[in-house]
Design a protein around this motif. Sequence first.
Motif, short mmCIF file in Angstrom:
data_model
loop_
_atom_site.label_atom_id
_atom_site.label_comp_id
_atom_site.label_asym_id
_atom_site.label_seq_id
_atom_site.Cartn_x
_atom_site.Cartn_y
_atom_site.Cartn_z
N LEU A 1 -12.05 -78.97 -21.97
CA LEU A 1 -11.72 -77.70 -21.33
C LEU A 1 -12.83 -77.45 -20.31
N GLU B 1 -4.69 -80.50 -28.02
CA GLU B 1 -5.56 -80.74 -26.86
C GLU B 1 -5.62 -82.23 -26.52
N TRP C 1 -9.53 -70.26 -24.51
CA TRP C 1 -9.28 -71.11 -25.68
C TRP C 1 -8.77 -70.28 -26.86
N ARG D 1 -15.07 -74.93 -31.06
CA ARG D 1 -14.29 -75.27 -29.87
C ARG D 1 -14.53 -76.72 -29.43
N TYR E 1 -7.95 -77.68 -18.52
CA TYR E 1 -8.10 -78.92 -19.29
C TYR E 1 -8.14 -80.06 -18.28
#
Length: 424
Positions: free
Chosen positions: A329, A151, A57, A144, A239
Amino acid sequence: MLFAESVYKTRQGKVADAWKGLLGPQDLVLIHSGEAVQKPGGLDQTYDFLPHPSYFWLTGHRRDEGVMAYSVSEGWIEHQRPLSPVDIVWEGAEGNFECEHTLVDLQKKLQGGAYKRVFHLGQTSEKSFEAETRELSIKLDQVRRCKDSHEVQLIRQIAAMANKGYQALQNALRPGITERELQLHYENAVLMAGADKMPYGSIVGSGENAAILHAVPTKKKVVSGELVLVDAGADIEDYCVDITRVFAVDGKFTGQQKDVYDLVHDAYKASVALCRPGTQWRDVHMKSARVIAEGLQQWGIWKSSVDAALESGAISVFYPHGVGHLVGLKVRDTGNPENVNPQRYYGARLRVDLELKENYLITVEPGCYFARAFIEDNDLREKYKDHIQWSEAEKWKSFGGVRLEDDILITKGEAESLTNVVLK
Ligand code: GLY
Ligand code: MN
Ligand code: MN
């Protein structure tokens, strides 16, 4: 890299801000991507390498043995194991990139005594569980956990790939096809649509197998009149989406199947309606369990009140899992100890126990199952003899189960499903 360089710089800046006050001028944080794991038996082969999500990430890179370093004085510096020409001849140059700093440079700095404290995060064999390491790790996870617009856009694209799979599976669904063949129709279409891989073992359960929570697709043929539960996703560079749908083999639910489907759908909608910043996740779970328990009451499953069925944990015979988990993720995202609480709510162990915040991505996946293994279990019969009308439950033990699952983005307003392209 999946995203522009600037996206990673922004992420690094946010983490540095979150760590303000925790680090002194002579402290260093190392975030490790991890090492490739040898397959057993001494063959010169490793399992597919999955970089630790914190490292991936922050850097966008997927190489094993990578180390992202942060110190207040030097900022972020990535270190890599350089690929030799021999490595490239054997493995290709894919994933290779220019990296100014090597692991040797890092080793020299560490040996030079420049740092007072070194904290190890990511995939590390260091057993440094001091409070400071935990605090740094939690702060990183908190940053995160909030998905950025890049994303979100990627996850929508992945959902569209999963949708190709669901369409292919529905086109193939007919009496006589096996669970395994349905899986292959699904996965072929998802991979042909551009996904890298499946994020978890695809679940296809027909008939009674629909009540097996992680049913591995078998050679069992689906039969007219049965339900088929499909819990399958799609993945690009870790992902992913995590989606569950339920279909009638004949394309039309029986009255009883529709009742259970509608009940679970009601629990789903009531849960999503609660998904707002500030809500405790356990309250979403308890709402979903209450809706399911009220439905079961109408069908004569309870001897006691709905409240008693919930408080005693009897509901967990029919709804044995939590309402969802963080996703994005990887299929279990930001799994820090802070969000894993062994406490049970209405008999279910929640995989997440925290307050929702804007831009969290979390699955909502209530279910109602009539698992033969539970219904025939003498210990459970004894444990819940004051709550469950077992003679009624008996009548359902070949029904299977229903679960509906989407990946829900928490926003300031109404929560948004990123996977609703797959129709319910
Ligand atoms: N795909 C397994 C789960 O729903 O978590
Ligand atoms: Mn899930
Ligand atoms: Mn799932």
